[in-house]
Design an enzyme around this catalytic site. Structure first.
Site, PDB file in Angstrom:
ATOM      1  N   ASP A  45       0.771  -1.062   0.033  1.00 53.42           N
ATOM      2  CA  ASP A  45      -0.218  -0.064  -0.263  1.00 53.42           C
ATOM      3  C   ASP A  45       0.965   1.397   0.231  1.00 53.42           C
ATOM      4  O   ASP A  45       1.821   1.411   0.744  1.00 53.42           O
ATOM      5  CB  ASP A  45      -0.869   0.275   1.401  1.00 53.42           C
ATOM      6  CG  ASP A  45      -0.153  -0.039   2.558  1.00 53.42           C
ATOM      7  OD1 ASP A  45       0.678  -0.961   2.387  1.00 53.42           O
ATOM      8  OD2 ASP A  45      -0.912   0.091   3.612  1.00 53.42           O
TER       9      ASP A  45
ATOM     10  N   GLU B  53      -1.003  -1.576   5.132  1.00 57.25           N
ATOM     11  CA  GLU B  53      -0.202  -1.754   6.865  1.00 57.25           C
ATOM     12  C   GLU B  53       0.330   0.312   6.855  1.00 57.25           C
ATOM     13  O   GLU B  53       0.044  -0.601   8.253  1.00 57.25           O
ATOM     14  CB  GLU B  53       1.536  -2.174   5.589  1.00 57.25           C
ATOM     15  CG  GLU B  53       2.417  -2.161   6.862  1.00 57.25           C
ATOM     16  CD  GLU B  53       2.659  -1.321   7.565  1.00 57.25           C
ATOM     17  OE1 GLU B  53       2.841  -1.305   9.227  1.00 57.25           O
ATOM     18  OE2 GLU B  53       3.106  -0.406   7.400  1.00 57.25           O
ATOM     19  N   GLU B  54      -0.415   0.590   6.862  1.00 56.93           N
ATOM     20  CA  GLU B  54      -0.495   1.693   7.074  1.00 56.93           C
ATOM     21  C   GLU B  54      -2.106   1.643   8.103  1.00 56.93           C
ATOM     22  O   GLU B  54      -2.233   2.923   8.010  1.00 56.93           O
ATOM     23  CB  GLU B  54      -0.131   2.762   5.584  1.00 56.93           C
ATOM     24  CG  GLU B  54       1.363   2.976   4.897  1.00 56.93           C
ATOM     25  CD  GLU B  54       2.103   3.273   5.924  1.00 56.93           C
ATOM     26  OE1 GLU B  54       2.195   3.736   6.825  1.00 56.93           O
ATOM     27  OE2 GLU B  54       3.047   3.540   5.592  1.00 56.93           O
TER      28      GLU B  54
ATOM     29  N   ARG C 229      18.211  -5.533  15.089  1.00 55.27           N
ATOM     30  CA  ARG C 229      17.879  -6.177  16.718  1.00 55.27           C
ATOM     31  C   ARG C 229      17.151  -6.845  17.316  1.00 55.27           C
ATOM     32  O   ARG C 229      15.766  -7.096  17.126  1.00 55.27           O
ATOM     33  CB  ARG C 229      18.350  -4.990  17.978  1.00 55.27           C
ATOM     34  CG  ARG C 229      16.748  -4.070  17.809  1.00 55.27           C
ATOM     35  CD  ARG C 229      16.581  -3.127  18.257  1.00 55.27           C
ATOM     36  NE  ARG C 229      16.672  -2.592  19.631  1.00 55.27           N
ATOM     37  CZ  ARG C 229      16.908  -2.592  20.800  1.00 55.27           C
ATOM     38  NH1 ARG C 229      15.942  -3.533  20.980  1.00 55.27           N
ATOM     39  NH2 ARG C 229      17.616  -2.819  21.165  1.00 55.27           N
TER      40      ARG C 229
ATOM     41  N   HIS D 288       7.510   8.417   4.806  1.00 52.91           N
ATOM     42  CA  HIS D 288       5.778   9.792   5.002  1.00 52.91           C
ATOM     43  C   HIS D 288       6.367  10.886   4.341  1.00 52.91           C
ATOM     44  O   HIS D 288       5.450  11.638   3.931  1.00 52.91           O
ATOM     45  CB  HIS D 288       5.356   9.657   6.615  1.00 52.91           C
ATOM     46  CG  HIS D 288       4.634   7.799   6.370  1.00 52.91           C
ATOM     47  ND1 HIS D 288       3.643   7.841   7.447  1.00 52.91           N
ATOM     48  CD2 HIS D 288       5.306   6.906   6.357  1.00 52.91           C
ATOM     49  CE1 HIS D 288       3.372   7.076   7.143  1.00 52.91           C
ATOM     50  NE2 HIS D 288       4.306   5.686   6.734  1.00 52.91           N
TER      51      HIS D 288
HETATM   52 ZN   LIG Z   1       4.814   3.858   6.328  1.00 52.17          ZN
HETATM   53 ZN   LIG Z   2       6.069   1.357   6.004  1.00 54.25          ZN
END
Ligand SMILES: [Zn+2]
Ligand SMILES: [Zn+2]
Length: 438
Positions: A104, A170-171, A215, A406
């Protein structure tokens, strides 16, 4: 990590590869990546130029499915709206793993000036907005398409099975819709396949191209939204005693809420954040309104801390309001977001040499805790997961001042596509061959 130590941490059942076989595998990864480089760049540019918002990734999903079909796989489509999955069965028995990419884009109007910049627009929250791959999910999708092609070419010799997951949203899904990783899991993508491990990556502006950030343990924060309405009683601004002023109560509440993190949360090991993102109340200078609305976000890395902050904020809201004679309608959380993205420590230790092999040990760094959230967290709650960052900022440019993910100016150095592909491919091969030490 020394080879011996990593081998001791290895929980695998198959015998580790001999160093001769491992060298051969490294060469194989390098030549597969070289052969695929131009294709992956083309795919990423094409996807970049045609971005689609969450749950609307129809063109992208069709492109992914067509590619997987061309490789001889049998993709399932339309999962959790537009998600695509496919299983590659290797020619030899072995473990099962899942590799995940997100498809997305964001409601951002691109300002990169790239020749393949997006000019796409879409409706978002009732407004027409530009659409842009401002988080780099175009890169993730292209990389995983490349990894699928490379693994299919190695199929006969490949032990085990690989589930390719291309997920939407995902957002976060559009308002009023469900979507993303949790919906993919609800749709049963792990049922029947049951991977032993899941891997994913993210391109990030805060790292230099050529670097990998990883990590063990918590990596990215849990993200939760809260909404608090302070309810008073309207009166004329000249006679506040005639009502209950929710503005003063809200101001007090915002101030007192700062003590939740600074006085009552043990931040000596893991940080936490409580942020008020919007305050809305009143319309005119001389009218005290009935109510004030406050919304904000909570970021945490530990479930107990998360629950304690929910309770603390609820407590602060109701008692501070009560001190002013006001009441609250508090929703803490109003919506639970992604949980903590947690890298399985053993899996991370085991796979570290694979990442070091492709990037060079000096280029694999601990990125520290990231306060942003990522819905890969849901997969990593189901099975041991490893999520890592791939540097996106060109060498010679300061990652700290480069346009961040973003931003309308966010750009991915195309060498990150190559490194991302090699990293994911190497991880997959090393895991499937039952090896982790390089
Ligand atoms: Zn993002
Ligand atoms: Zn992302």
């Amino acid at each position: 990590m020394p080879r011996l130590a990593a081998a001791l941490l290895c929980a695998c059942t198959a015998l580790p590869l001999s160093s001769f076989a491992q060298d051969a595998q490294r060469t194989e990864v390098a030549s597969a990546a070289t052969a695929l480089q131009a294709k992956v760049v083309d795919w990423r540019r094409d996807i970049h130029q045609h971005p689609e918002l969450g749950n609307r990734e129809t063109r992208t999903a069709a492109k992914v499915a067509e590619h997987l079909r061309s490789l001889g796989l049998e993709p399932e489509t339309g999962i959790a709206h537009t998600g695509v999955t496919a299983v590659l069965k290797g020619g030899r028995p072995g473990p099962r793993i899942a590799l995940r990419a997100d498809m997305d884009a964001l409601p951002v109007t691109e300002q990169t000036g790239l020749p393949f910049a997006s000019t796409a627009t879409a409706e978002y929250r009732g407004q027409t907005t530009g659409v842009m791959h401002a988080c780099g999910h175009d890169a993730h999708t292209a990389i995983l398409m490349g990894v699928a092609e490379a693994l299919v070419a190695m199929r006969d010799e490949l032990p085990g099975e690989v589930l390719f997951v291309f997920q939407p949203a995902e957002e976060g899904p559009p308002e009023g819709e469900d979507g993303g990783a949790s919906m993919m899991l609800d749709a049963g993508i792990f049922r029947g396949f049951e991977p032993e491990a899941v891997f994913g990556l993210h391109v990030f502006s805060t790292l230099q191209a050529g670097q990998i950030g990883v990590r063990g343990g918590p990596l990215m924060a849990a993200s939760d939204r809260f909404a608090i309405d302070v309810v008073g009683r309207q009166t004329h601004g000249s006679r506040p005693w005639g009502g209950i002023d929710p503005i003063v109560a809200a101001a007090d509440l915002v101030g007192t809420a700062q003590t939740i993190v600074s006085r009552r949360t043990n931040i000596s090991t893991l940080p936490a954040v409580v942020t008020f993102g919007a305050i809305n109340g009143g319309i005119r200078y001389n009218i005290i309104p009935d109510r004030v609305e406050l919304v904000g976000t909570i970021r945490t890395f530990d479930e107990d801390v998360r629950q304690a902050i929910f309770a603390d904020l609820q407590n602060v809201a109701s008692h501070v309001a009560a001190a002013h004679g006001a009441t609250v309608e508090a929703h803490v959380p109003a919506e639970t977001g992604n949980p903590v993205t947690f890298n399985d420590p053993d899996l991370t230790a085991r796979m570290l040499p694979s990442l070091q092999a492709v990037a060079g040990a000096e280029n694999v760094v601990d990125p520290g805790l990231t306060m942003g959230a990522e819905d890969f967290a849901y997969y990593a709650k189901e099975v041991p997961g490893l999520f890592f960052f791939v540097g996106a900022t060109p060498r010679g440019r300061d990652p700290m001042s480069a346009p961040s993910n973003h931003s309308p100016q966010f750009d991915v150095d195309e060498s990150a596509l190559d490194l991302g592909l090699r990293a994911l491919l190497q991880l997959s091969l090393d895991y499937l061959h039952g090896s982790g030490a390089g």
